[in-house]
Design an enzyme around this catalytic site. Sequence first.
Site, PDB file in Angstrom:
ATOM      1  CB  THR A   1      -1.673   3.143  -4.400  1.00 43.25           C
ATOM      2  OG1 THR A   1      -2.217   4.336  -3.835  1.00 43.25           O
ATOM      3  CG2 THR A   1      -1.350   3.400  -5.866  1.00 43.25           C
TER       4      THR A   1
ATOM      5  CG  ASP B   1      -2.257   8.994   5.659  1.00 40.69           C
ATOM      6  OD1 ASP B   1      -1.867   7.992   5.035  1.00 40.69           O
ATOM      7  OD2 ASP B   1      -3.100   8.952   6.574  1.00 40.69           O
TER       8      ASP B   1
ATOM      9  CG  ASP C   1      -1.704   1.234   1.415  1.00 38.71           C
ATOM     10  OD1 ASP C   1      -2.325   1.679   0.438  1.00 38.71           O
ATOM     11  OD2 ASP C   1      -1.689   1.792   2.525  1.00 38.71           O
TER      12      ASP C   1
ATOM     13  CG  ASP D   1      -1.143   8.104   0.797  1.00 35.74           C
ATOM     14  OD1 ASP D   1      -0.760   9.230   1.129  1.00 35.74           O
ATOM     15  OD2 ASP D   1      -1.343   7.764  -0.389  1.00 35.74           O
TER      16      ASP D   1
END
Length: 400
Positions: free
Chosen positions: A177, A149, A141, A143
Site C-alpha cells: 500500500t 477508500d 492493494d 484502498d
Amino acid sequence: MSRWRRLLYEPESWSRLDERARGADARVLRRKGHLKEQDQLIEFMMAMHLTHTPMEVMQKMERWLREHAQDAERSTLRRLVPSVGRIHTPLRLVEALKEYDEHASLLRRRFVKPNFAEIRHVLNIAQLRASAEQLRLITFDADGTLYADGHHIEQEDEIIGHVVALLRSDVHVAIVTAAGYPGDVTKFQGRIRGLLAAFQQLHLPKAITDRFHIMGGECNYLLRVTEEYGLEFVPDEEWQSQAMRAWEEEDIEELLSEAQNVLLETASYLRLEVQLLRKERSVGILPQQPTIYEVLEDIALSAQHHLTGSKVPCCAFNGGNDVFVDVGNKSMGLEALMDYLQVQPNQALHVGDRFTVSGNDRATRDKCPILWVANPGETTFFISLLMNDIQQQKKTPYIE
C-alpha cells in the site's frame, strides 16, 4: 443468485454511494468517466472486435501472448501494442471466455461488443486459473481493493475468511500500500484491525501468521505479525534491496521538495484549494473542495512528467481522493518482498484497482501477474474463485 450473476448484475451493491451524495455533485462525478478504464492492451482487444468475433479475438490473443512470453522484444504483440509488459504465466483466454460467456452471452450478442470491464474479467479469470497451481505469494492493494477508500478491514468483512484460507493453504499474503506511517505501528494496525482480531480469535499459530506482511509507503516499510497478534517493523537490513539502501537522505529531501512545489503549483493553476501533507518518504495534496477525477489525474501526470529523471525513484499517482508522490514505487516493494520470501515471479500475484498510467499498481505488472479489480466486491469474488481452484487441487472443497 449465482456468483457470476452477482458479479454481472449487482456491481453497484459493492461500491454504493451514500444516498445523500447522489445528484449533480462532484463526489458522484469523481468516480465516473473513462480514466479508470485505460489500458492499451485491453483497448486493442476491444478494437479487434470491429473485425473479429469474441472467440477469434481470444484465439489470436492467446497465441500472441504465448509468443510474447517466449520473446518479448520481437513478438507480434510488441509490434501491435508497444507498451505491453512481461507475460509471466500462460493465459488460456479461450477457456476463460467460455466460462464468462455462460452468463454474459458474449458469443451470442449481435450488436453489443464486449466492453472494457468484460475483457478485464476474462483476463482475470484466465490469470487466476493459471496462478492457482503454483501460487506462493498474493499481494493486495488496500484502498479500493480490500476496502473502500478511507475505510479499514472490519471484523465482518468477507475478505477476512479468504485471507485466512490463503494463509492456511501455505500462501504468503501481503498488503502493498501507499499508506506509510514511519515508526507508528498503531496506525498500520488500525487499517487491518478486523483481520488482526480474527487472527487472535482463531488462535492462529505463528507458523501461519508469519506468512502475513504489510509493505507500506510503496516500498519503504515492511511489517509482520507479532506473537500477540499486533504488528512490528521488520528491520530494514533484513529485507531492503541494495538499491534502496543506497538512497541518500539529502536526495530524498530534494525529491520531496521538488514534488511539493509541482503539486502545489499545478493545483493552484487548476484553481483547486488543497491541504499539503508531507511525511518522511512522501508528500501529497488533499483537495479542500469538491473536484473531479480528471483534475486529480492532471496533477498526477504533471508530477510524473516533472519528476522524470530524479536521483531517487519515485511514484506520482492519483489516489482518487488525493495526489501523492512517494519515494520508490510498488515495483520495488514487490521485488524486495519476493526476494525476502524467496518467491519467483510466476509464483506471485498482485491484486489492485489502479493499473492506469496514473495508478500506483501499474508498476507491479513487470514483476508478477496481476488481477485488475474495480472495487472490494470484485476482489472478494475473484479470490473466492482462486481459493476454489487451490482447494480443488488439494481435493478439499472450499467453504466460504
